[in-house]
Design a protein around this motif. Structure first.
Motif, short mmCIF file in Angstrom:
data_model
loop_
_atom_site.label_atom_id
_atom_site.label_comp_id
_atom_site.label_asym_id
_atom_site.label_seq_id
_atom_site.Cartn_x
_atom_site.Cartn_y
_atom_site.Cartn_z
N TYR A 183 -3.92 1.24 -1.04
CA TYR A 183 -5.00 1.84 -0.18
C TYR A 183 -5.99 1.03 0.39
CZ TYR A 183 -3.16 5.85 -3.01
OH TYR A 183 -2.19 6.62 -3.55
N ARG A 184 -6.60 1.32 1.60
CA ARG A 184 -7.43 0.76 2.29
C ARG A 184 -8.93 1.10 1.55
NH1 ARG A 184 -7.44 0.85 8.64
NH2 ARG A 184 -8.88 -0.55 8.23
N HIS A 212 -7.91 4.93 -7.03
CA HIS A 212 -7.23 4.12 -5.90
C HIS A 212 -7.12 2.75 -6.21
CE1 HIS A 212 -7.09 7.20 -2.33
NE2 HIS A 212 -6.54 7.87 -3.58
N SER A 213 -8.15 2.09 -6.94
CA SER A 213 -8.31 0.74 -7.16
C SER A 213 -7.28 0.26 -8.28
CB SER A 213 -9.73 0.28 -7.39
OG SER A 213 -10.50 0.39 -6.37
N SER A 214 -7.24 1.20 -8.96
CA SER A 214 -6.28 1.02 -10.33
C SER A 214 -4.87 1.04 -9.88
CB SER A 214 -6.45 1.80 -11.47
OG SER A 214 -7.59 1.53 -12.01
N ARG A 215 -4.32 2.12 -8.81
CA ARG A 215 -3.25 2.29 -8.16
C ARG A 215 -2.66 1.02 -7.46
NH1 ARG A 215 -3.42 8.59 -5.58
NH2 ARG A 215 -4.24 9.30 -7.43
#
Length: 296
Positions: free
Chosen positions: A116-117, A79-82
């Protein structure tokens, strides 16, 4: 699959500009404004996620919020990379708006796609020395060397897997690293020198020091499953990834008394980032030193 590096003449203009074309223009703009390292980071990100895809071939004027969300959610990334990839895409599309290549009202389509949170929580996972040793013991082959290099330098994965033998100076015991924040030369510990010297013996100066077991260059996230498997074999918490080792290096360095400036220079980040994510460690160390001050 074709890899696009520059938009063709028929991709420019509001009616024809594609997502890939907008990304290629953004890479060119980064190269002109920020330098090759910044452009390289953006290019590699788009090469993995946009170029040569149906999403990349979409005309920007036809781009809609659900399609952007579907593209983001379909990326085989954390999610961080997205979130970081989405940020890069939005920057490219916003540049196209500022360049008057597409209508300003089109920007609402990607502005409505929110990151994303809580995706940044990976920084909370710290591995102590015993856990890091257990992780190395559970790994093997090329990924073990990549993990050890990350543990010993705190460098970004991209900086390490793109480093050539020519960038390692065994006599000065330094490594020249190039990444999204530019190029820096960092001192190496004895253990890091030994690791890179061993790798250098099998790598001509123009070739990369760290490659996969099959001898091919590491591609982004090639190591993800290998690191997760090693972490599981070592009995470590879920969520361990290569970035965990960079975070652990920074945490350990600050806890052991390195200054924020020293750490920032070593790992190629800003003082603001260190303060934002690791300021509590600095304050804890400061309180310990204050407690030892003898008032006369």
């Amino acid at each position: 699959m074709s890899i696009q590096t520059h938009p063709s003449s028929d991709e420019l203009g509001e009616h024809a500009l594609t997502v890939a074309g907008a990304c290629a223009l953004y890479v060119a703009d980064r190269r002109a404004e920020r330098g090759e390292a910044c452009a390289h980071d953006a290019h590699k990100r788009f090469e993995r996620t946009v170029y040569g895809t149906s999403f990349g071939a979409t005309r920007v004027r036809e781009l809609r919020t659900p399609a952007i969300k579907g593209w983001r959610d379909g990326l085989k990334l954390s999610h961080s990379s997205r979130n970081r990839t989405l940020t890069a895409l939005r920057a490219a599309l916003n540049l196209a708006v500022r360049s008057r290549l597409i209508a300003a009202e089109t920007a609402r389509e990607w502005q409505d796609v929110k990151p994303y949170r809580h995706a940044g929580q990976r920084r909370e996972l710290f591995l102590d020395l015993a856990q890091r040793r257990a992780l190395l013991k559970a790994a093997g082959g090329a990924v073990r060397d990549l993990m050890e290099a990350t543990m010993l330098t705190g460098a970004r994965a991209g900086e390490l897997v793109n480093a050539t033998a020519a960038q390692f100076n065994v006599h000065m015991q330094t490594m020249r690293l190039t990444g999204k924040t530019g190029t820096r030369t960092v001192p190496l510990s004895a253990a890091a020198v030994a690791l890179f010297a061993r790798r250098m013996r099998s790598a001509p100066s123009a070739e990369r020091l760290l490659v996969r077991d099959d001898g091919k260059p590491w591609a982004h996230s090639d190591w993800d499953q290998l690191v997760r498997a090693a972490a599981a074999n070592a009995g470590l918490p879920r969520g361990v990834c290569l970035y965990t080792l960079r975070h652990s290096f920074i945490t350990q360095a600050l806890s052991d008394g390195m200054t924020t400036l020293e750490v920032a220079r070593l790992v190629g980040t800003s003082l603001a980032m260190i303060d934002r994510h690791y300021g509590h460690l600095v304050n804890d160390a400061l309180r310990e030193r204050l407690a030892r001050v003898v008032m006369r």
